[in-house]
Design an enzyme around this catalytic site. Structure first.
Site, PDB file in Angstrom:
ATOM      1  N   ASP A  60      29.004  44.265  45.582  1.00 13.72           N
ATOM      2  CA  ASP A  60      29.985  43.403  44.911  1.00 13.72           C
ATOM      3  C   ASP A  60      31.402  43.929  45.137  1.00 13.72           C
ATOM      4  O   ASP A  60      32.176  44.075  44.204  1.00 13.72           O
ATOM      5  CB  ASP A  60      29.669  43.329  43.414  1.00 13.72           C
ATOM      6  CG  ASP A  60      30.388  42.178  42.715  1.00 13.72           C
ATOM      7  OD1 ASP A  60      30.793  41.213  43.399  1.00 13.72           O
ATOM      8  OD2 ASP A  60      30.558  42.258  41.496  1.00 13.72           O
ATOM      9  N   PHE A  61      31.743  44.212  46.391  1.00 15.48           N
ATOM     10  CA  PHE A  61      33.050  44.782  46.712  1.00 15.48           C
ATOM     11  C   PHE A  61      34.089  43.676  46.754  1.00 15.48           C
ATOM     12  O   PHE A  61      34.004  42.761  47.569  1.00 15.48           O
ATOM     13  CB  PHE A  61      32.994  45.506  48.062  1.00 15.48           C
ATOM     14  CG  PHE A  61      34.160  46.412  48.292  1.00 15.48           C
ATOM     15  CD1 PHE A  61      34.178  47.674  47.735  1.00 15.48           C
ATOM     16  CD2 PHE A  61      35.233  46.011  49.060  1.00 15.48           C
ATOM     17  CE1 PHE A  61      35.250  48.533  47.937  1.00 15.48           C
ATOM     18  CE2 PHE A  61      36.310  46.845  49.269  1.00 15.48           C
ATOM     19  CZ  PHE A  61      36.316  48.113  48.711  1.00 15.48           C
TER      20      PHE A  61
END
Length: 91
Positions: A60-61
């Site tokens: 979830d960057f």
């Protein structure tokens, strides 16, 4: 990450306390030159590359999950890291 383990309440991840703002806030709070922005993005990309080499993937960057510390440099603000296994390279 400083430590990862299991306790009676579940799994824990101990990370460094980073005083700063999210990357999204850092980008919006003042006008920045392209060199400054690029330098920070390169640092973040290098960190991701090192994590990938170590077998970790961040799932979830995004700008809200990256902290820009008061001392500079990007840091992951979440524990959204997963160990991955690599498939052998095709021959």
């Amino acid at each position: 990450m400083f430590d990862v383990g299991v306790c009676d309440r579940g799994v824990y991840v101990a990370m460094e306390l980073v005083e700063g703002v999210t990357l999204r806030t850092w980008l919006k709070e003042q006008a920045r030159g392209w060199r400054e922005v690029l330098a920070l993005f390169v640092q973040a990309g290098s960190g991701l590359a090192a994590a990938h080499e170590a077998g970790l993937v961040h799932h979830d960057f995004k700008p809200d999950n990256v902290l820009v510390g008061a001392r500079g440099g990007p840091w992951s603000a979440t524990s959204a890291w997963r160990a991955c296994t690599r498939s052998p390279a095709p021959t």
